[in-house]
Enzyme design. Structure first.
Site, mmCIF file in Angstrom:
data_model
loop_
_atom_site.group_PDB
_atom_site.id
_atom_site.type_symbol
_atom_site.label_atom_id
_atom_site.label_comp_id
_atom_site.label_asym_id
_atom_site.label_seq_id
_atom_site.Cartn_x
_atom_site.Cartn_y
_atom_site.Cartn_z
ATOM 1 N NE ARG A 51 -2.408 1.083 3.467
ATOM 2 C CZ ARG A 51 -2.883 0.998 4.610
ATOM 3 N NH1 ARG A 51 -4.724 0.864 4.862
ATOM 4 N NH2 ARG A 51 -2.598 0.856 6.082
ATOM 5 N NE ARG A 99 6.614 26.604 0.780
ATOM 6 C CZ ARG A 99 4.946 27.172 -0.066
ATOM 7 N NH1 ARG A 99 4.978 27.465 -0.888
ATOM 8 N NH2 ARG A 99 3.893 26.797 0.497
ATOM 9 C CE LYS A 145 -1.706 4.540 7.237
ATOM 10 N NZ LYS A 145 -3.048 4.917 7.685
ATOM 11 C CD GLU A 177 -11.838 6.411 5.906
ATOM 12 O OE1 GLU A 177 -11.314 5.491 5.275
ATOM 13 O OE2 GLU A 177 -11.299 7.544 4.940
#
Ligand SMILES: Cc1ncc(COP(=O)(O)O)c(C=O)c1O
Length: 290
Positions: A51, A99, A145, A177
């Site tokens: 995952r 950045r 994730k 969820e």
């Protein structure tokens, strides 16, 4: 002493330094995994690593380590800290670059792995937990994730403010969820959970429960359900790596299954515990021992 692996190097955790221009810090531009270790053995390690690579792929990020290298890193930490029951936290960010929102071509990424103490969940597992319902304010790629967790943080805070342990989220009345868990209902012995699409994270524990249901002939469907159906459920439970199979006995102050964990939840808890016993304690070859 607590240690960490920083880009493959084992160091004391207090010595770990990450550049302020690391994109994990600046943009939440990274992916992560939390893995439970029982009896020195990580549960479903392969699935977690798969995952991690899958989440990275979805954000166009290449993790320049093999699964074996990541496994070896975890072994080194477990040996060094002599821990048998803990969580492995593993994060890979896109690394350091001046950045700019544009994805840099040159950044090589930052890998950190360290161990966290396991939560004491036995009492919660016995009694069940309280939850609140709140709007799912997160983005539309909850299948990834990622370390960008601000939406999850804000909804969890809503639960905490109401003395509850978890926020159950909905989009237009459909339950997705929890802030850090998957949500399940049982009605007339039929078990349901949201399908694994971009509205939820396809939990590793969720996958385990689906396969337990299949192997033990529980009636189970990956099918959307509404907040009304949630409130009318015979039983509710949530699943995650750190909470395993956790009964929900209250939603927004309303008692569920008489305020006690229901029988199907109990059965799934025990079947999941058997799986842990079998795969982590009964294994001949211990993971962390050389
Ligand atoms: C949003 C979300 N859903 C579900 C889960 C459960 O996933 P797993 O069972 O892999 O821990 C988590 C775990 O952190 C999560 O953050």
């Amino acid at each position: 002493m607590a240690y960490m692996l920083l880009n493959g190097e084992l160091i004391e955790r207090s010595e770990g330094k990450i550049d302020i221009e690391d994109r994990g810090f600046q943009f939440g531009d990274g992916v992560y995994e939390v893995i439970s270790v029982y009896g020195g053995h990580p549960f479903a390690l392969n699935e977690h690593l798969d995952r991690l690579f899958e989440s990275a792929r979805k954000i166009y990020m290449n993790i320049p380590y093999s699964k074996t290298e990541l496994e070896d890193g975890i072994k080194r930490l477990l040996q060094k800290e002599k821990k048998n029951n803990c969580y492995v936290y593993m994060q890979f960010s896109r690394g350091t670059s001046i950045r700019n929102h544009i994805i840099p071509k040159t950044a090589t990424g930052t890998l950190i792995i360290y161990l966290l103490d396991a939560k004491q969940i036995d009492e919660w597992k016995q009694k069940g937990i309280k939850t609140v319902i709140t709007e799912d304010i997160r983005w539309l790629r909850c299948d990834i994730k990622t370390t960008s967790l601000l939406g999850n943080v804000l909804v969890k805070q809503k639960a905490v403010e109401k003395n509850a342990s978890e926020a159950i989220l909905h989009r237009d009345g459909v339950v997705t969820e929890g802030s850090s868990t998957n949500v399940w209902i049982v009605k007339d012995r039929l078990i349901r959970t949201h399908p694994a699409d971009h509205f939820i994270l396809n939990g590793i524990t969720r996958r385990e429960i689906l396969s337990i249901c299949e192997n033990h002939q529980f009636r189970c469907m990956e099918q959307r359900f509404t907040v009304d159906e949630l409130l009318e459920a015979d039983e509710i439970f949530i699943t995650s790596t750190t909470l395993e199979v956790m009964p929900v006995v209250e939603v927004d102050g309303q008692k569920i299954s008489g305020g006690k964990p229901g029988p199907i939840t109990r059965k799934l808890q025990s079947l999941f515990e058997q799986e842990i016993q079998f795969r982590c304690f009964d294994v001949k070859e211990k993971f962390s021992v050389k």
